[in-house]
Each structure stands twice: as structure tokens, then as C-alpha cells.
Write an enzyme that holds these catalytic residues in place. Structure first.
Site, PDB file in Angstrom:
ATOM      1  N   GLU A 238       0.875  -1.181   0.000  1.00  0.00           N
ATOM      2  CA  GLU A 238       0.000   0.000   0.000  1.00  0.00           C
ATOM      3  C   GLU A 238       0.904   1.220   0.000  1.00  0.00           C
ATOM      4  O   GLU A 238       1.522   1.536   1.009  1.00  0.00           O
ATOM      5  CB  GLU A 238      -0.890   0.000   1.259  1.00  0.00           C
ATOM      6  N   CYS A 272      -2.382   9.410   2.389  1.00  0.00           N
ATOM      7  CA  CYS A 272      -2.067   8.709   1.127  1.00  0.00           C
ATOM      8  C   CYS A 272      -3.158   8.938   0.107  1.00  0.00           C
ATOM      9  O   CYS A 272      -2.887   9.071  -1.075  1.00  0.00           O
ATOM     10  CB  CYS A 272      -1.856   7.224   1.391  1.00  0.00           C
TER      11      CYS A 272
HETATM   12  P1  NAD Z   1       8.340   4.886   4.537  1.00  0.00           P
HETATM   13  O1  NAD Z   1       8.366   4.096   3.277  1.00  0.00           O
HETATM   14  O2  NAD Z   1       9.451   5.817   4.804  1.00  0.00           O
HETATM   15  O3  NAD Z   1       8.287   3.914   5.812  1.00  0.00           O
HETATM   16  C1  NAD Z   1       7.272   2.960   5.991  1.00  0.00           C
HETATM   17  C2  NAD Z   1       7.754   1.908   6.960  1.00  0.00           C
HETATM   18  O4  NAD Z   1       8.810   1.152   6.353  1.00  0.00           O
HETATM   19  C3  NAD Z   1       8.328   2.437   8.263  1.00  0.00           C
HETATM   20  O5  NAD Z   1       7.893   1.618   9.327  1.00  0.00           O
HETATM   21  C4  NAD Z   1       9.831   2.300   8.066  1.00  0.00           C
HETATM   22  O6  NAD Z   1      10.570   2.161   9.249  1.00  0.00           O
HETATM   23  C5  NAD Z   1       9.889   1.028   7.250  1.00  0.00           C
HETATM   24  N1  NAD Z   1      11.126   0.863   6.483  1.00  0.00           N
HETATM   25  C6  NAD Z   1      12.026   1.794   6.071  1.00  0.00           C
HETATM   26  N2  NAD Z   1      13.010   1.216   5.356  1.00  0.00           N
HETATM   27  C7  NAD Z   1      12.741  -0.091   5.310  1.00  0.00           C
HETATM   28  C8  NAD Z   1      13.375  -1.220   4.690  1.00  0.00           C
HETATM   29  N3  NAD Z   1      14.502  -1.089   3.995  1.00  0.00           N
HETATM   30  N4  NAD Z   1      12.798  -2.427   4.836  1.00  0.00           N
HETATM   31  C9  NAD Z   1      11.647  -2.583   5.529  1.00  0.00           C
HETATM   32  N5  NAD Z   1      10.996  -1.556   6.129  1.00  0.00           N
HETATM   33  C10 NAD Z   1      11.543  -0.334   6.013  1.00  0.00           C
HETATM   34  O7  NAD Z   1       6.923   5.624   4.546  1.00  0.00           O
HETATM   35  P2  NAD Z   1       6.363   6.670   5.621  1.00  0.00           P
HETATM   36  O8  NAD Z   1       7.072   7.958   5.429  1.00  0.00           O
HETATM   37  O9  NAD Z   1       6.330   6.058   6.963  1.00  0.00           O
HETATM   38  O10 NAD Z   1       4.854   6.823   5.152  1.00  0.00           O
HETATM   39  C11 NAD Z   1       4.436   7.738   4.184  1.00  0.00           C
HETATM   40  C12 NAD Z   1       4.144   7.048   2.887  1.00  0.00           C
HETATM   41  O11 NAD Z   1       3.177   6.019   3.108  1.00  0.00           O
HETATM   42  C13 NAD Z   1       3.510   7.966   1.861  1.00  0.00           C
HETATM   43  O12 NAD Z   1       4.037   7.697   0.584  1.00  0.00           O
HETATM   44  C14 NAD Z   1       2.040   7.584   1.929  1.00  0.00           C
HETATM   45  O13 NAD Z   1       1.317   7.911   0.770  1.00  0.00           O
HETATM   46  C15 NAD Z   1       2.127   6.120   2.164  1.00  0.00           C
HETATM   47  N6  NAD Z   1       0.886   5.598   2.745  1.00  0.00           N
HETATM   48  C16 NAD Z   1       0.127   4.750   1.990  1.00  0.00           C
HETATM   49  C17 NAD Z   1      -1.065   4.266   2.498  1.00  0.00           C
HETATM   50  C18 NAD Z   1      -1.927   3.331   1.696  1.00  0.00           C
HETATM   51  O14 NAD Z   1      -2.764   2.678   2.293  1.00  0.00           O
HETATM   52  N7  NAD Z   1      -1.767   3.221   0.392  1.00  0.00           N
HETATM   53  C19 NAD Z   1      -1.466   4.642   3.786  1.00  0.00           C
HETATM   54  C20 NAD Z   1      -0.677   5.505   4.523  1.00  0.00           C
HETATM   55  C21 NAD Z   1       0.505   5.973   3.994  1.00  0.00           C
END
Ligand code: NAD
Length: 498
Positions: A238, A272
Site C-alpha cells: 500500500e 495517502c
Molecule cells: P516509509 O516508506 O518511509 O516507511 C514505511 C515503513 O517502512 C516504516 O515503518 C519504516 O521504518 C519502514 N522501512 C524503512 N526502510 C525499510 C526497509 N529497507 N525495509 C523494511 N521496512 C523499512 O513511509 P512513511 O514515510 O512512513 O509513510 C508515508 C508514505 O506512506 C507515503 O508515501 C504515503 O502515501 C504512504 N501511505 C500509503 C497508504 C496506503 O494505504 N496506500 C497509507 C498511509 C501511507
């Protein structure tokens, strides 16, 4: 009890005040592996319970969350900076999703018989959806309970144990959620939390769990997918969006402006499925823009009771927002509300941009801030064409006076979800699937599809009696084959006419 083998911790900070909200252990690879091993035992116990027992326990989890709504909302408020009522609303929506998943799991996933068809008429055929085992959930910070609940609630209801890696910006929310589950289900650690930064998430992705439910940015999703590929671990992704909002010539402009400003600016634009681009049909462009700007100008970010939305939760995002505004203005765009001066750490005042070229970063990339681009289009067809010109495809909105026209546009919008005459309504409907296309990800959370995402279909046939002709036996004769070929030609060889 912390199982972090390295004695390191990290702090979650209130983004408005900089105060430490909580200190949490960093789970390293060994600690993640230990947690997953415990989850395996919990999964076996949980998977062996019958539907009624699981439903009862999940409804009690829901009860515990509901009784602790204020405590949870306060923590979300402190860790993300969003207004308390927004945090409360987020918890309310999470409760309704958990309730739906608990009540509908058996109906969606339980055993059912299916018609065997002519060639297996002597068999009773059963289809059921079995738990995967352990599901790893990696979550973001912007909706720290609602978003992960779309995976956690549905994965638990499907009979799995869950290991949850919350965002490093909102670890406390994850820890409290697990505490509330443990209160309602003390028997086994059904929901465990591994706190930490990116490497903790990476360790979970490589840990051999049975599925990863990832919510976050596209670039991280690609890393998670690559890590999961090592063990052929399936994932649901997502990711982000660049959602469009279409205002048709006969739309209720007052309602459209109200919805657009909420969709774009609430939660400081960190949604998002937030509104990032608005396409307005020429004849109503000026009137709509007037209403939108008037509403946007009245909004104030802050941390107190009077604030309409909070700070930018992740400090690094401020640079992205500033870059998008600058790029838009340098390339001929106009700021009708705010401008580059609107970025005042940790807050961003509302920004409304017009005349922004389609290939600028403010139109192509996810901004994730309280900014919006407004575009004039000839008609709704052009609006749809331009709305679809994006590599993302999460959700979208259409405001129109005609239900049939709006439905037609909605069906052709390249997105997983579309709301008509309201903004992000689909997210509040537990029976509807949630997820994107293209760079917005794949797979679905919520609804029946969301339950099936965390289960594996199991097909069973039971022969009830033997047929005189057994086609899967070396005793089969040429005459048997000739008979079946004749029958198939009779049944399927027709040329159908209109
Ligand atoms: P992010 O990708 O920076 O982090 C998401 C999660 O991944 C965090 O828990 C982070 O610690 C973890 N992470 C980071 N590097 C990793 C790796 N190498 N391997 C595994 N996990 C890792 O995203 P964010 O800044 O926390 O969230 C914002 C983003 O999420 C925006 O792009 C937003 O649109 C999206 N989002 C999507 C939805 C949806 O349902 N489609 C919902 C909410 C947010």
C-alpha cells in the site's frame, strides 16, 4: 519484555514541541527472529481455535480499544501532532474495521461446497481459506493506527498471528495496540511489536514470515519486495498517491470546495488518499477557485485546540514540500494562497497553486503537504484524461450533479477507489477493498478481499462414489475416451450467436 539483543533505543518525538514522547528498543535481526518464532507458536494456537472463539476474542480486543479510545487518541496526537479530534476519528474508524473483520471472517473464509462440474460429478468439492501463519505488518506514521489496522485486524480475523513494525515516528501507538490486544487475549502473544528504524523492517521482511503487509512509500516498498524475494515471501504493498479531484460543470461548488480543502489540507496533507490535484471544468473554474481559496485562507496549522491541522510529522518532508512549491512557481505557476514562505518548520500554512505545468514535481510527485494544484479543463473528459496521467493510482474524487455521469467517470478513473460527491468516503466503509494500481501498490486491505489477502485458498475434493468410467486410470479404454470427447463436443462445441 524487550527482546532487543542490542541495548540500543530510540526516542519518538512530539513533532510540534520536540518533546520526547517515549523511548523504545531497536529490535535487531536476532530479536526480530525470536519474536517471529514466538509468533509461530501463537499462530498455531490461534489457527486451531474455531471461528467463534477467534471472533469472541477479537470483539474483546475491539472493546479494549474502544474503552481506551481517549488514551490512544492522545498518544496519536502526541506522536504525529495531528489535532485530537482527528486522532479520535482515526481510532473510531479502526474500531469499525476491526469489528467488521471479526464479524465477517467466517462468512468470507469459512468452508463452502462448490459445484464439481460434469467431469467430477461424483465428488464433493470444498473450498476454504486457511490462515497463512505469521503476517509481518510494516506501517507508516501518518495514520498510525488506522492504516496498520487494515492489515492487522484482517490478518488476525483470518487466523494469523501478527508481528507489527510501526513507523519509527509512531512506535508508541503500536506498543499500546499490542498491550490492548494482550489484555483481551492473554493466552498467547498474538500481536507483537518490533520497534526500530528501517533495518528492523528489513529484518522482518527477511525473517521468513508468511506474508508482509507493507504500507509506506514506493521506494521503500521496492526494497521490501526485494528482501521478501529471498524467501519468496508474498507481499501486499500500500504505497503513495497523487490523487485527483474532478469538479464537473454541474457540481455543487460549495460542497466541492469544502471537500477539496479537507481532502488536501487535513492532517497537514499527509494522507495517502489526500487530494493533490484538482481539475475544474472551465465554466465553473473561477467560482470554484474563489470558494476554495477563501476556505484555504481560513485554515491555521498548530498544536492547540484551535488548530485545523498539525505540523509536518516527518521533518524531512518539509524539504520535499518546499521543493515542489518552488518548482511550480519557477515554472510559471501562481500561488493564489501562500507560497514558499508558507513553509515554517514544523508547520506549513495552506498553499493553493494554479497554472502549474503538468510535468512539474508538484503535479507528478506525491507532495504530502497542505498544498494543492488547481487546473482549468475544457470538460470532464479532459479532467479524467489528465487525472489518469500519473504513474500512481490510489484513489480520487468526482463532484458532479449527474449520478450516471459521475459513475461513468469513476469507473474509468485509473485508481483503486473513487468517491463521488464526498471525499475519501471509501476508507470508512469496511466492506470495501482498499488499495491502488501502478506505483500506488498492489493487493487489497479491508473488505472480503482484505480478509482473503491474509489467507490461502484450500481446495478439497472427496469422491462420493466411483463412476463406471475412470479417466485417470490406466484401465481407461479408447471407448471411454471416445465417449467423453463426444460429450465435450456436444456441451462446448457450439458457436454462440447474439
Ligand atoms: P516509509 O516508506 O518511509 O516507511 C514505511 C515503513 O517502512 C516504516 O515503518 C519504516 O521504518 C519502514 N522501512 C524503512 N526502510 C525499510 C526497509 N529497507 N525495509 C523494511 N521496512 C523499512 O513511509 P512513511 O514515510 O512512513 O509513510 C508515508 C508514505 O506512506 C507515503 O508515501 C504515503 O502515501 C504512504 N501511505 C500509503 C497508504 C496506503 O494505504 N496506500 C497509507 C498511509 C501511507
Amino acid at each position: 519484555m524487550s527482546v532487543a539483543t542490542e541495548r540500543t533505543t530510540f526516542a519518538s518525538l512530539n513533532p510540534a514541541t520536540g518533546e520526547v514522547v517515549g523511548e523504545h528498543p531497536i529490535y535487531d535481526e536476532a530479536a526480530v527472529a525470536e519474536t517471529v518464532a514466538r509468533a509461530r507458536r501463537a499462530a498455531r494456537w490461534w489457527g486451531d481455535l474455531d471461528w467463534k472463539e477467534r471472533r469472541l476474542r477479537l470483539l474483546n480486543f475491539k472493546g479494549a480499544l474502544t474503552r481506551n479510545l481517549d488514551r490512544m487518541a492522545q498518544l496519536i496526537h502526541d506522536e504525529t501532532g495531528k489535532p485530537l479530534p482527528d486522532a479520535q476519528l482515526e481510532v473510531v474508524l479502526s474500531i469499525t474495521h476491526l469489528d467488521w473483520a471479526a464479524r465477517n471472517a467466517r462468512k468470507v473464509l469459512g468452508p463452502r461446497t462448490v459445484f464439481p462440474g460434469m467431469t467430477a460429478v461424483n465428488h464433493k468439492c470444498t473450498l476454504e481459506y486457511q490462515p497463512l501463519g505469521v503476517v509481518g505488518v510494516i506501517g507508516p506514521w501518518n495514520y498510525p493506527i488506522f492504516t496498520p489496522m487494515g492489515s492487522i485486524g484482517y490478518a488476525l480475523a483470518a487466523g494469523n498471528a501478527v508481528v507489527f513494525k510501526p513507523s519509527e515516528f509512531t512506535p508508541g501507538v503500536g506498543v499500546l495496540l499490542a498491550e490492548l490486544l494482550a489484555e483481551a487475549v492473554p493466552e498467547q502473544p498474538l500481536l507483537q511489536v518490533v520497534t526500530g528504524l528501517g533495518p528492523t523492517g528489513a529484518a522482518l521482511a527477511r525473517s521468513g514470515v508468511d506474508k508482509i503487509a507493507f504500507t509506506g512509500s514506493g521506494p521503500t516498498a521496492k526494497k521490501v519486495m526485494a528482501a521478501c524475494a529471498e524467501n519468496l515471501t508474498p507481499i501486499v504493498a500500500e504505497c503513495g498517491g497523487k490523487d485527483a479531484f474532478i469538479v464537473d460543470a454541474d457540481a455543487d461548488l460549495e460542497a466541492a470546495a469544502d471537500a477539496a480543502v479537507w481532502g488536501a489540507m487535513s492532517n497537514s496533507g499527509q494522507t495517502c488518499v489526500g487530494v493533490e490535484r484538482i481539475y475544474v471544468v472551465d465554466g465553473v473554474y473561477e467560482e470554484f477557485l474563489g470558494k476554495l481559496t477563501e476556505k484555504a485562507k481560513g485554515l491555521r496549522p498548530g498544536f492547540g485546540d484551535e488548530a485545523h491541522y498539525g505540523p509536518v510529522t516527518m521533518p524531512g518532508q518539509l524539504d520535499v514540500i518546499e521543493r515542489h512549491i518552488k518548482d511550480a512557481l519557477e515554472r510559471g505557476g501562481r500561488a493564489v494562497v501562500g507560497g514558499t514562505e508558507s513553509v515554517r518548520k514544523p508547520y506549513v500554512e495552506p498553499v493553493v497553486l494554479t497554472d502549474v505545468p503538468d510535468d512539474s514535481s508538484a503535479v507528478c510527485e506525491e507532495t504530502f503537504g497542505p498544498t494543492i494544484t488547481v487546473h482549468r479543463v475544457k470538460d470532464a473528459e479532459e479532467a479524467l484524461e489528465r487525472a489518469n496521467q500519473t504513474s500512481y493510482g490510489l484513489a480520487g474524487t468526482i463532484f458532479s450533479g449527474s449520478a450516471s455521469r459521475a459513475m461513468d467517470l469513476a469507473r474509468r478513473m485509473r485508481s483503486g477507489m473513487t468517491s463521488i460527491n464526498a471525499v475519501i468516503a471509501f476508507a470508512s466503509v469496511p466492506a470495501l477493498p482498499f488499495g491502488g494500481v501502478g506505483e500506488s501498490g498492489f493487493g487489497r486491505i479491508h473488505g472480503a478481499d482484505g480478509l482473503r489477502e491474509f489467507a490461502r485458498p484450500k481446495a478439497i475434493t472427496r469422491q462420493r462414489f466411483a463412476l463406471p468410467t475412470n479417466l485417470t486410470s490406466f484401465s481407461r479404454t479408447d471407448k471411454d475416451m471416445a465417449r467423453i470427447l463426444k460429450l465435450v463436443t456436444m456441451l462446448h462445441g457450439k458457436n454462440y450467436k447474439r
